[in-house]
Scaffold this motif. Sequence first.
Motif, PDB file in Angstrom:
ATOM      1  N   GLY A 115       0.801  -1.224   0.000  1.00  0.00           N
ATOM      2  CA  GLY A 115       0.000   0.000   0.000  1.00  0.00           C
ATOM      3  C   GLY A 115       0.828   1.266   0.000  1.00  0.00           C
ATOM      4  O   GLY A 115       0.275   2.373   0.012  1.00  0.00           O
ATOM      5  N   GLY A 116       2.145   1.134   0.009  1.00  0.00           N
ATOM      6  CA  GLY A 116       3.017   2.314  -0.087  1.00  0.00           C
ATOM      7  C   GLY A 116       3.118   3.128   1.193  1.00  0.00           C
ATOM      8  O   GLY A 116       3.490   4.295   1.149  1.00  0.00           O
ATOM      9  N   VAL A 117       2.810   2.515   2.350  1.00  0.00           N
ATOM     10  CA  VAL A 117       2.893   3.274   3.602  1.00  0.00           C
ATOM     11  C   VAL A 117       3.972   2.713   4.533  1.00  0.00           C
ATOM     12  O   VAL A 117       3.993   3.007   5.727  1.00  0.00           O
ATOM     13  CB  VAL A 117       1.525   3.346   4.330  1.00  0.00           C
ATOM     14  CG1 VAL A 117       0.552   4.192   3.520  1.00  0.00           C
ATOM     15  CG2 VAL A 117       0.951   1.969   4.594  1.00  0.00           C
ATOM     16  N   PRO A 140      -6.161   0.583  -6.548  1.00  0.00           N
ATOM     17  CA  PRO A 140      -5.853   1.819  -5.799  1.00  0.00           C
ATOM     18  C   PRO A 140      -6.490   1.833  -4.404  1.00  0.00           C
ATOM     19  O   PRO A 140      -5.918   2.381  -3.459  1.00  0.00           O
ATOM     20  CB  PRO A 140      -6.439   2.925  -6.682  1.00  0.00           C
ATOM     21  CG  PRO A 140      -6.506   2.336  -8.054  1.00  0.00           C
ATOM     22  CD  PRO A 140      -6.719   0.854  -7.881  1.00  0.00           C
ATOM     23  N   LYS A 198      -4.520   1.019  -1.137  1.00  0.00           N
ATOM     24  CA  LYS A 198      -3.643   2.007  -0.479  1.00  0.00           C
ATOM     25  C   LYS A 198      -4.360   2.646   0.712  1.00  0.00           C
ATOM     26  O   LYS A 198      -3.766   2.866   1.765  1.00  0.00           O
ATOM     27  CB  LYS A 198      -3.227   3.100  -1.466  1.00  0.00           C
ATOM     28  CG  LYS A 198      -2.259   2.610  -2.528  1.00  0.00           C
ATOM     29  CD  LYS A 198      -1.725   3.805  -3.331  1.00  0.00           C
ATOM     30  CE  LYS A 198      -0.931   3.370  -4.541  1.00  0.00           C
ATOM     31  NZ  LYS A 198       0.082   2.369  -4.297  1.00  0.00           N
TER      32      LYS A 198
END
Length: 446
Positions: A218-220, A288, A291
């Motif tokens: 999720g890009g965190v 998406p 995320k």
Amino acid sequence: MSKSPALEPGYFLDSLRAADPEVYDALAGELERQQDGIELIASENLVSQASLDALGSIIVNKTVEGRPGRRYYGGAEFADRIETLAIERAKALFGCGFANVQPHSGSQANQAVFLAVLKPGDTVLSMALDAGGHLSHGAAPNLTGKWFNPIRYGIDGEGFIDMGEVERLAHAHRPKLIICGGSAYPRAIDFPAFRAIADSVDAVLLADMAHFAGLVAGGVHPSPLPYAHVTTATTYKNLRGARGGIILTDDPALARKLDSAVFPGVQGSVILNAVAAKAVCLGEALKPSFKAYAAQVLTNARVLAGALMARGITVVSGGTDTPLLVADLRPLGLTGAAASESLEAAGLTCNKNAVPGDTEPPAVTSGLRFGSAAGTTRGFGGAEFRRIGGWIADVLHAMAEGGGRDETVEHIVSAEVRTLCRSFPIYHGLDVTTPAGAGLNRSTDQ
Ligand code: DSN
């Protein structure tokens, strides 16, 4: 167990009810348990209906061995298509050149790495169990601890990995394999520093991201993939998929060894319905909306840590950078075993867990591990996780003050838990492909 209205109508196929009422009843009871309780075990989640459909599909009838296109059995056209989908989605999700999606679990994924890069008796440097390491990283009862020579690093007084200790141990023992990542370590890991140490002693670096793979997807959370020679993960925790493991690398020579290590090294035929479910979950994680889910998982874990600390409960390292956190119960005079039993009676399921320097045996422990992934899937936001923190504190303080379980408090909390759960139903109205709270289950506070 009585059936809750939420179980009806016919969540399970009528054929199962008719053919095997005993199994049906146990599954119905389990659904009710999941529906009416709050799941805080960090290695659990609630998979999508699509994942359940893939798991219960006719691909379970098919036997294959080997990789897609190189099978030892005929009739593999659709099996190949399914496994290739899972492989390509894993590569796209984590940005790497190779994925093996066959490991039955994270432990098998780690065993395959050991087989690929080590010989029996070789030295491995990994995190100690009571510091948050995993059994399959060289713990004494595990084959990785029995057949190899594990050297363990711990954490410092603040609860963080002491990179100075890692470096000293690496230079003193010259391990062939260094492992970062664990089962109960809540903090972000300095992957570049681990890689520099591995390079300085010519070791392979394995990152086990089982407990933060969803946040990486999720890009965190920082990704270990640019730094680790090989990365393993499970699909069933915060990646929100069905049970299983995966292995990732960008090194083609290592990839060939890993393939052979998985099959025929440590596994036989592929559990294709699990691979199909992995493909589904990896596809969901590429959307998406995942995320937003991953970001909420992290927020909720931090909210829970803050809520516990606000009520005087010690959280190892004072917070978290991942979906999990560990409470140290020694200041309250409680054991993890007793506390987890009382919380379960109150509708809050978690697991007892060793804490740094724990002197209690593994079946008792002095800590509790909590995770936010499953609650976030059912739609809980910050408001709900603050309430959960308050309920946990109510139960633990009642135990500490009364010298044992307090059934009155357990009863009050379990009634409140059930009321909250009924507002966030699972499988009836749960759409895990939408951001938390954006489906029928909506938190008032993200
Ligand atoms: N490794 C175990 C855990 O962390 O709970 C199972 O996934």
